[in-house]
Design a protein around this motif. Structure first.
Motif, PDB file in Angstrom:
ATOM      1  N   PRO A   1       0.805  -1.232   0.062  1.00 42.10           N
ATOM      2  CA  PRO A   1      -0.022   0.134   0.078  1.00 42.10           C
ATOM      3  C   PRO A   1       0.811   1.324   0.133  1.00 42.10           C
ATOM      4  CG  PRO A   1      -0.083  -0.979   2.262  1.00 42.10           C
ATOM      5  CD  PRO A   1       0.595  -2.097   1.512  1.00 42.10           C
ATOM      6  N   ASP A   2       0.299   2.399  -0.283  1.00 41.82           N
ATOM      7  CA  ASP A   2       0.940   3.493  -0.084  1.00 41.82           C
ATOM      8  C   ASP A   2       1.306   4.041   1.392  1.00 41.82           C
ATOM      9  OD1 ASP A   2       1.797   6.208   0.169  1.00 41.82           O
ATOM     10  OD2 ASP A   2      -0.045   7.348  -0.832  1.00 41.82           O
ATOM     11  N   GLY A   3       2.627   3.822   1.847  1.00 40.45           N
ATOM     12  CA  GLY A   3       2.712   3.991   3.218  1.00 40.45           C
ATOM     13  C   GLY A   3       2.614   5.158   3.780  1.00 40.45           C
ATOM     14  N   SER A   4       2.621   6.132   2.665  1.00 45.59           N
ATOM     15  CA  SER A   4       2.157   7.318   3.413  1.00 45.59           C
ATOM     16  C   SER A   4       0.513   7.628   3.456  1.00 45.59           C
ATOM     17  CB  SER A   4       2.670   8.579   2.633  1.00 45.59           C
ATOM     18  OG  SER A   4       2.178   8.904   1.524  1.00 45.59           O
ATOM     19  N   GLY A   5      -0.253   6.805   2.854  1.00 49.91           N
ATOM     20  CA  GLY A   5      -1.521   6.833   2.782  1.00 49.91           C
ATOM     21  C   GLY A   5      -1.920   8.627   2.492  1.00 49.91           C
ATOM     22  N   TYR A   6      -1.242   8.962   1.322  1.00 49.81           N
ATOM     23  CA  TYR A   6      -1.364  10.260   0.763  1.00 49.81           C
ATOM     24  C   TYR A   6      -2.757  10.598   0.503  1.00 49.81           C
ATOM     25  CZ  TYR A   6      -0.805  14.363  -2.013  1.00 49.81           C
ATOM     26  OH  TYR A   6      -0.968  15.599  -2.401  1.00 49.81           O
ATOM     27  N   ALA A   7      -3.545   9.513  -0.358  1.00 49.93           N
ATOM     28  CA  ALA A   7      -4.850  10.138  -0.866  1.00 49.93           C
ATOM     29  C   ALA A   7      -5.914  10.255   0.547  1.00 49.93           C
ATOM     30  CB  ALA A   7      -5.346   8.956  -1.745  1.00 49.93           C
ATOM     31  N   LEU A   8      -5.623   9.099   1.153  1.00 51.87           N
ATOM     32  CA  LEU A   8      -6.725   9.574   2.207  1.00 51.87           C
ATOM     33  C   LEU A   8      -6.437  10.399   3.393  1.00 51.87           C
ATOM     34  CD1 LEU A   8      -8.926   8.133   4.315  1.00 51.87           C
ATOM     35  CD2 LEU A   8      -7.374   6.738   5.213  1.00 51.87           C
ATOM     36  N   LYS A   9      -5.108  10.773   3.546  1.00 57.80           N
ATOM     37  CA  LYS A   9      -4.637  11.972   4.339  1.00 57.80           C
ATOM     38  C   LYS A   9      -5.114  13.223   3.705  1.00 57.80           C
ATOM     39  CE  LYS A   9      -0.408  10.513   6.616  1.00 57.80           C
ATOM     40  NZ  LYS A   9       0.813  10.945   6.960  1.00 57.80           N
ATOM     41  N   ALA A  10      -4.988  13.455   2.272  1.00 58.45           N
ATOM     42  CA  ALA A  10      -5.693  14.592   1.591  1.00 58.45           C
ATOM     43  C   ALA A  10      -7.191  14.596   1.825  1.00 58.45           C
ATOM     44  CB  ALA A  10      -5.288  14.333   0.189  1.00 58.45           C
TER      45      ALA A  10
END
Ligand SMILES: *Cc1c(COP(=O)(O)O)cnc(C)c1O
Length: 366
Positions: free
Chosen positions: A68-77
């Motif tokens: 997965p995206d380890g930074s969770g970019y889309a969810l955090k945005a």
């Protein structure tokens, strides 16, 4: 093995009592051969998730071989937009329980004290004890958190305070004025974790909007989850909102891929489906009224609750009534381990599920 492994465990872990989850439906089916089991034991959403979340989860299944995206970019945005805060305030967790553990790992040593209330959520003692910190349990008032007494319990060693708002399993909540007064009174080296797992269900006018306080209090950590009103308990997605410097520290101890891609996709889609959330709140409001009226009609007292559950005093040992209800195919939650020996916590279900619980109580309590 010559030596007992328990002697190798850290002192905190040696005395740890594992979390007791609600009984799974399949387990009761196996044990009693029953069908048509009603489970209202884990504060799960009777509506389940938004169709948009299911679809996003299904799409994510095509990419299971990828990390997965380890930074969770889309969810955090999406969360940043939702809360009107920058992305640097967010820490994603494998459920909000994960975030509670990150707080303990990032900030607590065996020299530190943690304050929480009597009858508070069971995960606070677990994360505290697992890192060897000392728990200071403040007596409750009318089943709820006594915030004044909790503030007065702060000492030189206090590093973290947990406030569940609303609390599980009591359903009690803290008013904005009192919570704000507590925050203002806290020394800045004490982190206040306000656990808002049931935020979306709360209808009390005096309930605080703590996410608006984040800019003001660098020692405030607010936790939220997709497990309850968003109906995604199985996927494990939750988050913390805090000062960016606190978020940075939490992210240092976070596992790089703690939130899986299916959960990230579903949570983002769930956040956007306002109509489904409203439906979830409506089912809860109606079911809450049904259970409260049903309990009262049977002469049973209950604790006023802002969550998606109601703790009912069954007037005799809760564990026995729980076991009798299991034989009726109804799973609720005994809460004696929370210091509530004659209460049972019942999750708000759909109308027919609530009726099953009330009918079963009639047979069991007669
Ligand atoms: C259910 C619950 C949580 C949420 O747990 P997740 O790990 O997000 O599923 C957190 N705090 C309280 C008080 C709860 O009842």
């Amino acid at each position: 093995m010559a030596c007992d492994p328990i002697t190798l465990a850290t002192p905190g872990v040696r005395g740890l009592q594992p979390y007791q989850p609600g009984k799974p439906i399949a387990e009761l089916e196996r044990e009693l051969g029953l069908l048509n089991i009603v489970k209202l034991a884990s504060n799960e959403s009777p509506l389940g998730p938004s169709p948009a979340a299911r679809e996003a989860a299904a799409r994510a299944l095509h990419e299971l071989a990828r990390y997965p995206d380890g930074s969770g970019y889309a969810l955090k945005a999406a969360l940043a937009e939702h809360h009107g805060l920058s992305m640097s305030h967010f820490t994603l967790g494998n459920g909000s329980n994960d975030v509670l553990e990150l707080v303990a790992r990032a900030f607590l040593t065996p020299a530190d004290e943690v304050i929480y209330s009597e009858h508070a959520f069971a995960v606070y003692p677990i994360v505290t004890q697992a890192v060897g910190a000392r728990a200071v349990v403040v007596p409750a008032r009318d089943w709820g958190h006594d915030l004044r007494a909790m503030g007065a319990a702060v000492g030189a060693r206090t590093r973290v305070m947990f406030v569940a708002n609303p609390n599980n399993p009591t359903g009690t909540w803290c008013a904005a004025t009192e919570l704000r007064a507590l925050l203002q009174s806290l020394p800045e080296q004490v982190l206040l974790v306000v656990d808002e797992a049931y935020f979306e269900y709360v209808e009390a006018q005096d309930y605080p909007d703590t996410s608006a306080w984040i800019g003001e209090f660098p020692n405030l950590i607010v936790t939220r989850t997709f497990s309850k009103a968003y109906g995604l308990a199985s996927l494990r997605a939750g988050y913390a909102i805090s000062h960016p410097a606190v978020a940075d520290l939490l992210n240092r101890v976070r596992q790089p891929f703690n939130v899986n891609a299916v959960a990230l996709a579903a949570a983002g889609a769930a956040l956007g489906d306002v109509a489904h959330l409203e439906a979830s709140r409506r089912v809860n409001r109606e079911g809450m009224q049904q259970l409260q009226e049903g309990a009262s009609a049977r002469g049973l007292a209950w604790i006023p609750s802002m969550g998606n559950f109601l703790s009912i005093d069954v007037g005799r040992p809760g564990g026995e009534v729980y076991a009798d209800l299991l034989r009726e195919g109804v799973i609720v939650r005994p809460v004696a381990s929370y210091g509530m020996p004659s209460h049972l916590r019942v999750t708000i279900g759909r109308e027919e599920e609530n009726r099953r619980v009330l009918d079963a109580l009639d047979r069991v309590l007669k």
